[in-house]
Structures are given as C-alpha cells and as structure tokens.
Design a protein around this motif. Sequence first.
Motif, PDB file in Angstrom:
ATOM      1  N   MET A 159       9.894   1.871   6.578  1.00  0.00           N
ATOM      2  CA  MET A 159       8.761   2.614   6.067  1.00  0.00           C
ATOM      3  C   MET A 159       7.642   2.627   7.110  1.00  0.00           C
ATOM      4  N   ILE A 160       6.872   3.657   7.103  1.00  0.00           N
ATOM      5  CA  ILE A 160       5.763   3.841   8.031  1.00  0.00           C
ATOM      6  C   ILE A 160       4.661   2.815   7.736  1.00  0.00           C
ATOM      7  N   SER A 161       3.982   2.354   8.767  1.00  0.00           N
ATOM      8  CA  SER A 161       2.887   1.404   8.569  1.00  0.00           C
ATOM      9  C   SER A 161       1.659   2.149   8.047  1.00  0.00           C
ATOM     10  N   TYR A 162       0.753   1.412   7.409  1.00  0.00           N
ATOM     11  CA  TYR A 162      -0.433   2.071   6.875  1.00  0.00           C
ATOM     12  C   TYR A 162      -1.283   2.704   7.976  1.00  0.00           C
ATOM     13  N   PRO A 163      -1.536   2.025   9.103  1.00  0.00           N
ATOM     14  CA  PRO A 163      -2.329   2.679  10.159  1.00  0.00           C
ATOM     15  C   PRO A 163      -1.699   3.991  10.653  1.00  0.00           C
ATOM     16  N   GLU A 164      -0.368   4.039  10.753  1.00  0.00           N
ATOM     17  CA  GLU A 164       0.312   5.284  11.160  1.00  0.00           C
ATOM     18  C   GLU A 164       0.127   6.369  10.102  1.00  0.00           C
ATOM     19  N   LEU A 165       0.269   5.979   8.830  1.00  0.00           N
ATOM     20  CA  LEU A 165       0.105   6.922   7.729  1.00  0.00           C
ATOM     21  C   LEU A 165      -1.332   7.452   7.690  1.00  0.00           C
ATOM     22  N   LEU A 166      -2.288   6.568   7.900  1.00  0.00           N
ATOM     23  CA  LEU A 166      -3.695   6.967   7.889  1.00  0.00           C
ATOM     24  C   LEU A 166      -3.975   7.969   9.012  1.00  0.00           C
ATOM     25  N   GLU A 167      -3.425   7.739  10.178  1.00  0.00           N
ATOM     26  CA  GLU A 167      -3.614   8.667  11.293  1.00  0.00           C
ATOM     27  C   GLU A 167      -2.985  10.022  10.980  1.00  0.00           C
ATOM     28  N   LYS A 168      -1.804  10.006  10.393  1.00  0.00           N
ATOM     29  CA  LYS A 168      -1.137  11.252   9.987  1.00  0.00           C
ATOM     30  C   LYS A 168      -1.998  12.008   8.970  1.00  0.00           C
ATOM     31  N   VAL A 224       3.271  12.411  -0.512  1.00  0.00           N
ATOM     32  CA  VAL A 224       3.539  11.940  -1.870  1.00  0.00           C
ATOM     33  C   VAL A 224       4.489  12.919  -2.542  1.00  0.00           C
ATOM     34  N   SER A 225       5.144  12.439  -3.570  1.00  0.00           N
ATOM     35  CA  SER A 225       5.993  13.311  -4.378  1.00  0.00           C
ATOM     36  C   SER A 225       5.588  13.113  -5.827  1.00  0.00           C
ATOM     37  N   SER A 226       5.981  14.062  -6.653  1.00  0.00           N
ATOM     38  CA  SER A 226       5.607  13.973  -8.056  1.00  0.00           C
ATOM     39  C   SER A 226       6.812  14.234  -8.943  1.00  0.00           C
ATOM     40  N   ILE A 227       6.690  13.757 -10.162  1.00  0.00           N
ATOM     41  CA  ILE A 227       7.676  14.025 -11.202  1.00  0.00           C
ATOM     42  C   ILE A 227       6.901  14.749 -12.293  1.00  0.00           C
ATOM     43  N   SER A 228       7.401  15.893 -12.717  1.00  0.00           N
ATOM     44  CA  SER A 228       6.725  16.676 -13.741  1.00  0.00           C
ATOM     45  C   SER A 228       7.129  16.200 -15.129  1.00  0.00           C
ATOM     46  N   LEU A 249      -5.119   7.552  -0.809  1.00  0.00           N
ATOM     47  CA  LEU A 249      -3.941   7.320   0.035  1.00  0.00           C
ATOM     48  C   LEU A 249      -3.546   5.842   0.017  1.00  0.00           C
ATOM     49  N   LYS A 250      -4.527   4.963   0.191  1.00  0.00           N
ATOM     50  CA  LYS A 250      -4.258   3.523   0.238  1.00  0.00           C
ATOM     51  C   LYS A 250      -3.712   3.026  -1.099  1.00  0.00           C
ATOM     52  N   PHE A 251      -4.258   3.540  -2.205  1.00  0.00           N
ATOM     53  CA  PHE A 251      -3.766   3.153  -3.523  1.00  0.00           C
ATOM     54  C   PHE A 251      -2.280   3.467  -3.657  1.00  0.00           C
ATOM     55  N   LEU A 252      -1.896   4.684  -3.288  1.00  0.00           N
ATOM     56  CA  LEU A 252      -0.487   5.081  -3.397  1.00  0.00           C
ATOM     57  C   LEU A 252       0.397   4.267  -2.448  1.00  0.00           C
ATOM     58  N   TYR A 253      -0.119   3.943  -1.288  1.00  0.00           N
ATOM     59  CA  TYR A 253       0.648   3.154  -0.318  1.00  0.00           C
ATOM     60  C   TYR A 253       0.896   1.737  -0.838  1.00  0.00           C
ATOM     61  N   GLY A 290       1.854  16.750 -17.729  1.00  0.00           N
ATOM     62  CA  GLY A 290       1.411  16.703 -16.339  1.00  0.00           C
ATOM     63  C   GLY A 290       2.401  16.032 -15.408  1.00  0.00           C
ATOM     64  N   LYS A 291       1.875  15.577 -14.272  1.00  0.00           N
ATOM     65  CA  LYS A 291       2.700  14.969 -13.224  1.00  0.00           C
ATOM     66  C   LYS A 291       2.328  13.513 -13.019  1.00  0.00           C
ATOM     67  N   LYS A 292       3.316  12.772 -12.519  1.00  0.00           N
ATOM     68  CA  LYS A 292       3.079  11.411 -12.040  1.00  0.00           C
ATOM     69  C   LYS A 292       3.445  11.396 -10.560  1.00  0.00           C
ATOM     70  N   TYR A 293       2.641  10.704  -9.774  1.00  0.00           N
ATOM     71  CA  TYR A 293       2.787  10.701  -8.321  1.00  0.00           C
ATOM     72  C   TYR A 293       3.216   9.337  -7.796  1.00  0.00           C
TER      73      TYR A 293
END
Length: 151
Positions: free
Chosen positions: A1-10, A76-80, A30-34, A85-88
């Motif tokens: 999995m990608i590191s948080y600093p890499e994800l934040l830069e993306k 992120v991805s979601s489920i309808s 973003l951080k919450f989901l990570y 509504g959706k959950k992410y």
Amino acid sequence: MISYPELLEKFKVILRQNALKFTKQRELILKFLYENEDHYTPEEIYMLIKQQHPEINIGIATVYRTLTLLEESKIVSSISFGIQGKKYELGLKKHHDHLICTKCGDIIEFYDDTIEKRQEAIAEKFNFKMTGHTMKIEGICEDCQEEEAEE
C-alpha cells in the motif's frame, strides 16, 4: 500500500490539476480514510472529523465535494446503498468484494480467486477488455440470522 506522504502528494497534485486549494479540511478527510478501514457515509466522516478535531471548521459540503474528487481520482471507492446513499473506503487497498447485511448494514470484505478467474474468463469469452469490477452480495449476516432465530 502507498505511504501517507506519497498519497498526500498525489492528492495535492490532483487539487492543483483541478484548480483547487489544499486545505486542512480536505487533508483531514483524506487522512481519515487512510487511517480507518471501515466503510463510511459522508455524514459519518463529517461527524467523526468534527469529534476528533473540534477546533477545525469543516462543512458537510466540503466532505461531499472532496469525496467526489477522490472517487473520480480513484483514491477512494464507494458502495451504493440506493436511496440510503453511498459508503466510502480508501480505494488503494488490494482488490476485494463485499458481503452486505441488509438488516444491520454490516459490510464484510472478501476475496475469492475462483470468482476473479471466472470474471476474467467471461470477459475473454466476449472479447471484452475488463478494466475493473465491483461485486456486492446482499443478504443477512450471521449475527442477524442468530437474532432472528432467537425471536
């Protein structure tokens, strides 16, 4: 999995590409989901961030807009859940599918190699270039079945 600093830069690159500012509120989403592996509605994300960071002023509209941007960017991805509504969830995890309890809403993640191979065979049979898939099996979880049996 990608590191948080890499994800934040993306994420910062995606924001720049969309002419949007990087804000603490967007980063908290973003951080919450990570940091959390479950599946959350936008409202749950909003409430949990407000509880964890009462000093930060964040609006529900910011949560919705940020989730839309993150989903369009495949972070992120979601489920309808239809009218519910959706959950992410973070979309950068290893591929998996979902079992969803229609009684309590519990979501169980699973991976099945046979299902994956069968989908590939079906796509090949129809000369179809599969770029991804989502499987959602709905039913009643074990705990809810036990509760029903006790009633």
